[in-house]
Motif scaffolding. Structure first.
Motif, PDB file in Angstrom:
ATOM      1  N   UNK A 167       0.886  -1.164   0.000  1.00 47.11           N
ATOM      2  CA  UNK A 167       0.000   0.000   0.000  1.00 47.11           C
ATOM      3  C   UNK A 167       0.923   1.212   0.000  1.00 47.11           C
ATOM      4  N   UNK A 168       0.693   2.142  -0.905  1.00 47.14           N
ATOM      5  CA  UNK A 168       1.589   3.290  -1.084  1.00 47.14           C
ATOM      6  C   UNK A 168       0.865   4.581  -0.735  1.00 47.14           C
ATOM      7  N   UNK A 169       1.494   5.386   0.108  1.00 47.34           N
ATOM      8  CA  UNK A 169       1.039   6.730   0.433  1.00 47.34           C
ATOM      9  C   UNK A 169       2.034   7.681  -0.208  1.00 47.34           C
ATOM     10  N   UNK A 170       1.552   8.519  -1.120  1.00 52.88           N
ATOM     11  CA  UNK A 170       2.444   9.314  -1.966  1.00 52.88           C
ATOM     12  C   UNK A 170       1.740  10.618  -2.326  1.00 52.88           C
ATOM     13  N   UNK A 186       3.981  -1.509   3.565  1.00 50.10           N
ATOM     14  CA  UNK A 186       3.514  -0.126   3.456  1.00 50.10           C
ATOM     15  C   UNK A 186       4.683   0.730   2.977  1.00 50.10           C
ATOM     16  N   UNK A 187       4.423   1.651   2.058  1.00 53.31           N
ATOM     17  CA  UNK A 187       5.413   2.631   1.622  1.00 53.31           C
ATOM     18  C   UNK A 187       4.836   4.017   1.833  1.00 53.31           C
ATOM     19  N   UNK A 188       5.592   4.873   2.522  1.00 57.65           N
ATOM     20  CA  UNK A 188       5.221   6.276   2.705  1.00 57.65           C
ATOM     21  C   UNK A 188       6.337   7.081   2.058  1.00 57.65           C
ATOM     22  N   UNK A 189       5.982   7.930   1.099  1.00 57.79           N
ATOM     23  CA  UNK A 189       7.020   8.650   0.359  1.00 57.79           C
ATOM     24  C   UNK A 189       6.530  10.006  -0.143  1.00 57.79           C
ATOM     25  N   UNK A 190       7.507  10.885  -0.382  1.00 58.34           N
ATOM     26  CA  UNK A 190       7.271  12.193  -0.989  1.00 58.34           C
ATOM     27  C   UNK A 190       6.303  13.069  -0.199  1.00 58.34           C
ATOM     28  N   UNK A 191       6.434  13.047   1.124  1.00 61.53           N
ATOM     29  CA  UNK A 191       5.588  13.865   1.987  1.00 61.53           C
ATOM     30  C   UNK A 191       6.472  14.690   2.919  1.00 61.53           C
ATOM     31  N   UNK A 204       8.303  -2.147   5.538  1.00 61.06           N
ATOM     32  CA  UNK A 204       7.805  -0.784   5.746  1.00 61.06           C
ATOM     33  C   UNK A 204       8.880   0.144   5.198  1.00 61.06           C
ATOM     34  N   UNK A 205       8.550   0.886   4.147  1.00 58.64           N
ATOM     35  CA  UNK A 205       9.511   1.752   3.475  1.00 58.64           C
ATOM     36  C   UNK A 205       9.124   3.210   3.671  1.00 58.64           C
ATOM     37  N   UNK A 206      10.081   4.008   4.120  1.00 63.47           N
ATOM     38  CA  UNK A 206       9.911   5.446   4.299  1.00 63.47           C
ATOM     39  C   UNK A 206      10.913   6.106   3.359  1.00 63.47           C
ATOM     40  N   UNK A 207      10.417   6.812   2.324  1.00 61.47           N
ATOM     41  CA  UNK A 207      11.298   7.326   1.276  1.00 61.47           C
ATOM     42  C   UNK A 207      11.027   8.803   0.994  1.00 61.47           C
ATOM     43  N   UNK A 208      12.086   9.534   0.761  1.00 59.96           N
ATOM     44  CA  UNK A 208      12.021  10.921   0.318  1.00 59.96           C
ATOM     45  C   UNK A 208      11.052  11.747   1.178  1.00 59.96           C
ATOM     46  N   UNK A 209      11.221  11.649   2.483  1.00 58.80           N
ATOM     47  CA  UNK A 209      10.373  12.381   3.418  1.00 58.80           C
ATOM     48  C   UNK A 209      11.148  13.543   4.012  1.00 58.80           C
ATOM     49  N   UNK A 210      10.492  14.672   4.165  1.00 55.08           N
ATOM     50  CA  UNK A 210      11.076  15.814   4.857  1.00 55.08           C
ATOM     51  C   UNK A 210      10.412  15.865   6.232  1.00 55.08           C
ATOM     52  N   UNK A 211      11.100  15.329   7.238  1.00 53.96           N
ATOM     53  CA  UNK A 211      10.557  15.264   8.595  1.00 53.96           C
ATOM     54  C   UNK A 211      11.278  16.324   9.427  1.00 53.96           C
ATOM     55  N   UNK A 212      10.510  17.252   9.993  1.00 59.39           N
ATOM     56  CA  UNK A 212      11.145  18.348  10.722  1.00 59.39           C
ATOM     57  C   UNK A 212      10.207  18.909  11.786  1.00 59.39           C
ATOM     58  N   UNK A 213      10.775  19.716  12.685  1.00 56.68           N
ATOM     59  CA  UNK A 213      10.022  20.397  13.744  1.00 56.68           C
ATOM     60  C   UNK A 213       9.134  19.431  14.527  1.00 56.68           C
TER      61      UNK A 213
END
Length: 191
Positions: A103-106, A133-138, A166-175
């Motif tokens: 399942x991809x969240x993009x 699960x893949x979460x990417x580009x968020x 579980x793949x976490x890709x190209x995420x900008x995680x901050x604050x």
């Protein structure tokens, strides 16, 4: 003599019918018992969306994380958030993908990555007992006035055995204004 030929003809016809019937029964036995549902792509737009929409096209997207969280997704499904949009709250997906069909969240569309803002929630993205699960580009943030038990992404497997892929890709995680004391069980209350 004519009667004997007819009996032979009928006997051969019955034999042929039985062979064809048995072959058909064997074919039915090897046919798949069920056909799996096709994967679906869902669209979410915080500005132009509406949770009463079908969500299955960019012309009729959903609006909220609450709607996304209310759906149980299946293998190969995609949930796409509109570029440049933002949501406040927690993304807590239901359902797991499968090997080769996560399942991809993009995102969809051009522009900046969609923003998920926990706004002080325990976690902005909470993956509880899900796999493939893949979460990417968020862009993921979770700021608040004070430090607390808080995370950007929290992956929890409880009583479910091993969770896979579980793949976490190209995420900008901050604050993320969360506790940094790694010696305590800071997430016990989440479970």
């Amino acid at each position: 003599m004519n009667l004997v030929i007819n009996k032979r003809f009928v006997a051969r016809l019955i034999s042929l019918f039985l062979v064809v019937t048995l072959m058909g029964a064997q074919l039915l036995l090897v046919a798949p018992a069920s056909v799996s549902a096709a994967a679906t792509t869902y669209y979410v737009d915080s500005d132009a969306g509406n949770d009463t929409n079908t969500g299955i096209s960019s012309a009729s997207p959903w609006k909220t994380l609450a709607k996304v969280n209310s759906i149980t997704f299946g293998a190969g499904d995609k949930v796409l958030f509109k570029s440049g949009s933002s949501w406040t709250g927690t993304l807590q997906p239901n359902g797991s993908g499968s090997s080769g069909s996560p399942i991809i969240f993009d995102k969809y569309g051009s522009g900046p990555n969609p923003v998920l803002n926990g706004a002080g929630a325990a976690s902005t993205v909470y993956l509880y007992n899900v796999q493939y699960i893949t979460v990417q580009n968020l862009e993921i943030t979770n700021d608040a006035a004070t430090v607390a038990k808080r995370s950007g992404i929290l992956v929890v497997g409880k009583g479910s055995g091993i969770l896979n892929s579980i793949h976490l890709r190209n995420l900008n995680i901050h604050n993320i204004k969360g506790s940094s004391n790694r010696d305590t069980d800071m997430y016990l209350n989440l479970l």
